[in-house]
Motif scaffolding. Structure first.
Motif, PDB file in Angstrom:
ATOM      1  N   SER A  40      49.879  18.608  73.218  1.00 40.32           N
ATOM      2  CA  SER A  40      50.313  17.240  73.472  1.00 40.32           C
ATOM      3  C   SER A  40      51.440  17.176  74.505  1.00 40.32           C
ATOM      4  CB  SER A  40      50.731  16.564  72.175  1.00 40.32           C
ATOM      5  OG  SER A  40      51.707  17.330  71.514  1.00 40.32           O
ATOM      6  N   ASP A  41      52.304  18.192  74.554  1.00 35.16           N
ATOM      7  CA  ASP A  41      53.373  18.183  75.572  1.00 35.16           C
ATOM      8  C   ASP A  41      52.777  18.228  76.972  1.00 35.16           C
ATOM      9  OD1 ASP A  41      55.604  20.258  73.611  1.00 35.16           O
ATOM     10  OD2 ASP A  41      55.330  18.089  73.629  1.00 35.16           O
ATOM     11  N   LEU A  44      51.205  14.810  77.703  1.00 34.57           N
ATOM     12  CA  LEU A  44      52.226  13.820  78.047  1.00 34.57           C
ATOM     13  C   LEU A  44      52.794  14.064  79.437  1.00 34.57           C
ATOM     14  CD1 LEU A  44      54.102  13.531  74.658  1.00 34.57           C
ATOM     15  CD2 LEU A  44      52.742  11.765  75.760  1.00 34.57           C
ATOM     16  N   ASN A  48      52.709  11.376  82.416  1.00 35.04           N
ATOM     17  CA  ASN A  48      53.949  10.868  83.011  1.00 35.04           C
ATOM     18  C   ASN A  48      54.073  11.192  84.492  1.00 35.04           C
ATOM     19  OD1 ASN A  48      54.797   9.739  80.619  1.00 35.04           O
ATOM     20  ND2 ASN A  48      55.818  11.591  79.955  1.00 35.04           N
ATOM     21  N   LEU A 100      49.716   6.486  76.119  1.00 34.74           N
ATOM     22  CA  LEU A 100      51.135   6.666  75.788  1.00 34.74           C
ATOM     23  C   LEU A 100      51.412   6.387  74.319  1.00 34.74           C
ATOM     24  CD1 LEU A 100      52.856   5.103  78.926  1.00 34.74           C
ATOM     25  CD2 LEU A 100      52.870   7.498  78.240  1.00 34.74           C
ATOM     26  N   PHE A 103      49.084   9.308  71.995  1.00 36.32           N
ATOM     27  CA  PHE A 103      49.485  10.708  71.922  1.00 36.32           C
ATOM     28  C   PHE A 103      50.591  10.963  70.913  1.00 36.32           C
ATOM     29  CE2 PHE A 103      47.284  11.232  76.057  1.00 36.32           C
ATOM     30  CZ  PHE A 103      46.395  12.192  75.633  1.00 36.32           C
ATOM     31  N   PRO A 104      51.656  10.158  70.878  1.00 34.54           N
ATOM     32  CA  PRO A 104      52.664  10.405  69.838  1.00 34.54           C
ATOM     33  C   PRO A 104      52.095  10.239  68.423  1.00 34.54           C
ATOM     34  CG  PRO A 104      53.593   9.054  71.578  1.00 34.54           C
ATOM     35  CD  PRO A 104      52.118   9.160  71.847  1.00 34.54           C
ATOM     36  N   ALA A 105      51.229   9.252  68.250  1.00 40.29           N
ATOM     37  CA  ALA A 105      50.618   9.056  66.934  1.00 40.29           C
ATOM     38  C   ALA A 105      49.755  10.256  66.570  1.00 40.29           C
ATOM     39  CB  ALA A 105      49.787   7.779  66.925  1.00 40.29           C
ATOM     40  N   ARG A 107      50.094  13.237  67.722  1.00 42.10           N
ATOM     41  CA  ARG A 107      50.983  14.387  67.549  1.00 42.10           C
ATOM     42  C   ARG A 107      51.593  14.397  66.149  1.00 42.10           C
ATOM     43  NH1 ARG A 107      55.689  16.277  71.702  1.00 42.10           N
ATOM     44  NH2 ARG A 107      55.963  18.308  70.744  1.00 42.10           N
ATOM     45  N   SER A 108      51.905  13.209  65.616  1.00 42.40           N
ATOM     46  CA  SER A 108      52.504  13.145  64.282  1.00 42.40           C
ATOM     47  C   SER A 108      51.524  13.623  63.216  1.00 42.40           C
ATOM     48  CB  SER A 108      52.976  11.725  63.970  1.00 42.40           C
ATOM     49  OG  SER A 108      51.870  10.864  63.752  1.00 42.40           O
TER      50      SER A 108
END
Length: 170
Positions: A40-41, A44, A48, A100, A103-105, A107-108
């Motif tokens: 995921s990093d 992202l 970005n 955007l 991905f954080p969701a 990743r969690s």
């Protein structure tokens, strides 16, 4: 659209737009691949950096193309194309925003799941010394705490069994 353009530059812009759109689709596929691999990093970072560059290029080419379309065609066709360009811009923006937010969701979920996937085989092999900690209050946190409690209970059962075996042997 390309066949209707009268100038070479207009056709060239159309080709550049198609190429940039292809690059964007390839980048989105790459970002999805990174996400599926748990990177995921990296996903992202691509979003970005490269995604913004390609989006800006697409927007600039669309604007330039419509300037040539306006020169080569009547205003009614230009309005239709301008509406299509605005729709395309919005689609690109929605995809970027969705990525955007997504991905954080993801990743969690992925990070704790990956930790559990590493620890579960150790427990299955009999290693009851593993500690499973997860502080979130979401479903992954509940699952991690339940597995941690299960390991702790197994440790207690093994200790109790060892104590009983010792008492029987004595």
């Amino acid at each position: 659209v390309k066949a209707d353009l009268k100038t070479e530059r207009g056709r060239q812009i159309c080709d550049e737009l198609q190429s940039a759109w292809h690059d964007y689709v390839v980048l989105v596929d790459e970002i999805i691949s990174y996400a599926e691999l748990g990177l995921s990093d990296q996903a992202l970072f691509c979003m970005n950096t490269e995604c913004g560059v390609i989006t800006a290029k697409l927007t600039g080419l669309i604007d330039e193309l419509f300037a040539y379309v306006k020169q080569d065609t009547g205003n009614s066709i230009t309005e239709i194309h301008a509406s299509a360009a605005q729709t395309l811009r919005r689609i690109v923006q929605v995809i970027a925003i969705g990525a955007l937010v997504g991905f954080p969701a993801g990743r969690s979920i992925a990070v704790p799941a990956r930790k559990l996937a590493v620890l579960a085989p150790l427990v299955a092999a009999g290693d009851l010394t593993v500690e499973i900690e997860h502080e979130s209050e979401d479903e992954m946190g509940v699952l991690a705490r339940a597995i941690g409690d299960m390991v702790a209970n197994l440790r207690n059962v093994v200790r109790a069994s060892a104590a009983m075996a010792s008492d029987v042997a004595a």
